[in-house]
Design an enzyme around this catalytic site. Structure first.
Site, PDB file in Angstrom:
ATOM      1  N   CYS A 162      -5.755  54.070  69.400  1.00  0.00           N
ATOM      2  CA  CYS A 162      -4.772  55.068  68.965  1.00  0.00           C
ATOM      3  C   CYS A 162      -3.454  54.476  68.477  1.00  0.00           C
ATOM      4  CB  CYS A 162      -4.489  56.044  70.093  1.00  0.00           C
ATOM      5  SG  CYS A 162      -5.956  56.602  70.966  1.00  0.00           S
ATOM      6  N   HIS A 301       3.562  60.370  72.217  1.00  0.00           N
ATOM      7  CA  HIS A 301       2.120  60.203  72.014  1.00  0.00           C
ATOM      8  C   HIS A 301       1.442  61.537  72.299  1.00  0.00           C
ATOM      9  CE1 HIS A 301      -1.579  58.088  71.464  1.00  0.00           C
ATOM     10  NE2 HIS A 301      -1.989  58.310  72.699  1.00  0.00           N
ATOM     11  N   GLU A 312       3.189  59.800  80.314  1.00  0.00           N
ATOM     12  CA  GLU A 312       4.224  59.551  79.315  1.00  0.00           C
ATOM     13  C   GLU A 312       5.574  60.112  79.769  1.00  0.00           C
ATOM     14  OE1 GLU A 312       4.938  59.652  74.496  1.00  0.00           O
ATOM     15  OE2 GLU A 312       3.267  60.805  75.342  1.00  0.00           O
ATOM     16  N   LYS A 333       1.095  66.268  67.605  1.00  0.00           N
ATOM     17  CA  LYS A 333      -0.368  66.381  67.702  1.00  0.00           C
ATOM     18  C   LYS A 333      -0.787  67.814  67.989  1.00  0.00           C
ATOM     19  CE  LYS A 333      -1.666  61.683  69.209  1.00  0.00           C
ATOM     20  NZ  LYS A 333      -0.340  61.033  69.313  1.00  0.00           N
ATOM     21  N   PHE A 398      -6.241  53.813  74.318  1.00  0.00           N
ATOM     22  CA  PHE A 398      -7.305  53.287  75.153  1.00  0.00           C
ATOM     23  C   PHE A 398      -7.327  51.767  74.973  1.00  0.00           C
ATOM     24  CE2 PHE A 398     -10.306  57.241  75.166  1.00  0.00           C
ATOM     25  CZ  PHE A 398      -9.456  57.867  76.057  1.00  0.00           C
TER      26      PHE A 398
END
Length: 411
Positions: A162, A301, A312, A333, A398
């Site tokens: 990512c 993120h 986060e 997102k 990841f």
């Protein structure tokens, strides 16, 4: 030798539109690009939502050219061309030995790989398309950009899940800053909305459940009722230039790229580490020569997964201390989904435009905040008239590789 690095061009393909301004206007309007998947295989999926880009390659490439490019390379070539035009670069006069391409991608030509397997194992084909390898390889998109413009500077592909495109932009920043290149095209591309890829993500149990009342509201970062991430596709490319050379040619300068921090948690392959994430944020602040109170906005993120969002939140508190509650933080997102290897480039474009417009996009679908996510997550409605000078873009992955970028206003 260190040089200042200007951001002079932006290019983009996204689920919210295929120009930076259309994209940013959609963000500020709280528009969602998440919808039910339009594909023949959709009925075989448990998760039938995604953030798809509306992109017809035949509007941008000849039929022959389009057939030789995986969708990921089509996205990247279009975004790169858009960024070059936006930057006003005269490609007949640019020193192409001093111009390179750094691109991030998680899966490269996923559609070409899957098509090859289908032909071999389902259809019992005896041979594949001659260009299968060249379309599928992870460095295809970056290589195609270099070939298109005859660029002979460094051409590298980064694949750190990512955070791939934030790492690509950060490393391109180093190329310009330390004098190895004068101009870099940097960003990411991803096109992984294939049957096999989506089924693999289903098996990982990381995907969001479809909101029963409204499919477009299925991604809910920082909400108590969040259920996972929503896969997306697209590309974003930025033009990075030596500041003095950009000024000399009279370029429009969006912002200055001032900070870059990266590192690896080395704690778990999927579970986020607040300490590792905070370390990358501190490294970016140190690179930019800034203190925590100078950051005016963070693009998080913010995946909407149960583990990511509180981690986060904790990481921002570790990195920013008492200033953390004062910073507007949002996850775009919620609107464009998670574009994997391309997502941090798309979000960096959102950051640059937030800076230039003095406007902070919202985190939509945040009707029911998680008490563990207690920062200012700009719920549901964007903010205009915000005097921003420095903005941060967070990207975590990841495997544990973090990439954090800081853009600053140029007066």
């Amino acid at each position: 030798m260190t040089r200042r690095v200007a951001i002079t061009g932006l290019g983009l393909v996204s689920p919210l539109g295929n120009t930076p301004e259309i994209f940013f206007n959609a963000l500020m309007a709280g528009k969602s690009g998440i919808r039910r998947i339009e594909a023949d295989f959709a009925e075989r999926l448990d998760t039938k939502i995604a953030a798809q880009a509306e992109f017809d390659p035949l509007q941008h490439f000849t039929k022959h050219k389009a057939s030789s490019l995986d969708r990921v390379s089509q996205f990247a070539l279009y975004a790169a061309g858009q960024a070059i035009i936006d930057a006003g670069l005269d490609m007949e006069r640019v020193d192409k030995s001093r111009m390179g391409v750094y691109l991030g991608t998680g899966m490269g030509g996923a559609a070409s790989v899957e098509e090859g397997y289908v032909r071999l194992y389902r259809d019992s084909a005896e041979r594949l398309k001659p260009f299968t390898v060249l379309m599928a390889m992870n460095n295809a998109a970056a290589s195609q950009i270099g070939l298109e413009y005859g660029l002979t500077g460094a051409n590298l592909t980064y694949s750190t899940a990512c955070s791939s495109s934030s790492i690509a932009i950060g490393e391109a920043f180093h190329q310009v800053r330390h004098g190895y290149a004068d101009v870099m095209l940097a960003g990411g591309a991803e096109a992984l909305l294939t049957f096999g890829t989506i089924k693999a993500w289903e098996a990982l149990r990381a995907l969001a459940s479809e909101d029963k009342g409204n499919a477009s509201a299925s991604c809910k970062p920082f909400a108590a009722d969040r259920s996972g991430l929503v896969l997306g596709e697209g590309s974003a490319i930025v033009v990075l230039e030596d500041m003095e050379l950009a000024k000399l040619r009279g370029a429009h300068i969006y912002a200055e790229l001032t900070g870059y921090g990266s590192g690896n948690d080395s704690s778990h392959i999927t579970q986020p580490s607040p300490a590792g994430q905070a370390a990358a944020m501190r490294a970016a602040l140190h690179c930019a020569g800034l203190i925590p109170s100078e950051i005016g906005y963070i693009n998080a993120h913010g995946t909407g997964t149960p583990l990511n969002d509180p981690a986060e939140t904790a990481a921002i508190k570790l990195a920013f201390g008492e200033h953390a509650p004062n910073i507007p933080v949002s996850s775009t997102k919620s609107m464009h989904g998670h574009l994997m290897g391309a997502t941090s480039a798309v979000e960096f474009v959102a950051c640059v435009l937030a800076l230039t417009h003095g406007a902070v996009p919202p985190t939509i679908n945040l009707q029911n905040p998680d008490p563990a996510c207690d920062l200012d997550y700009v719920p549901n409605v964007g903010r205009r008239g915000v005097p921003l000078r420095h903005v941060m873009s967070n990207s975590f992955a990841f495997g544990g590789t973090s990439g954090v970028l800081i853009a600053s206003r140029v007066d």
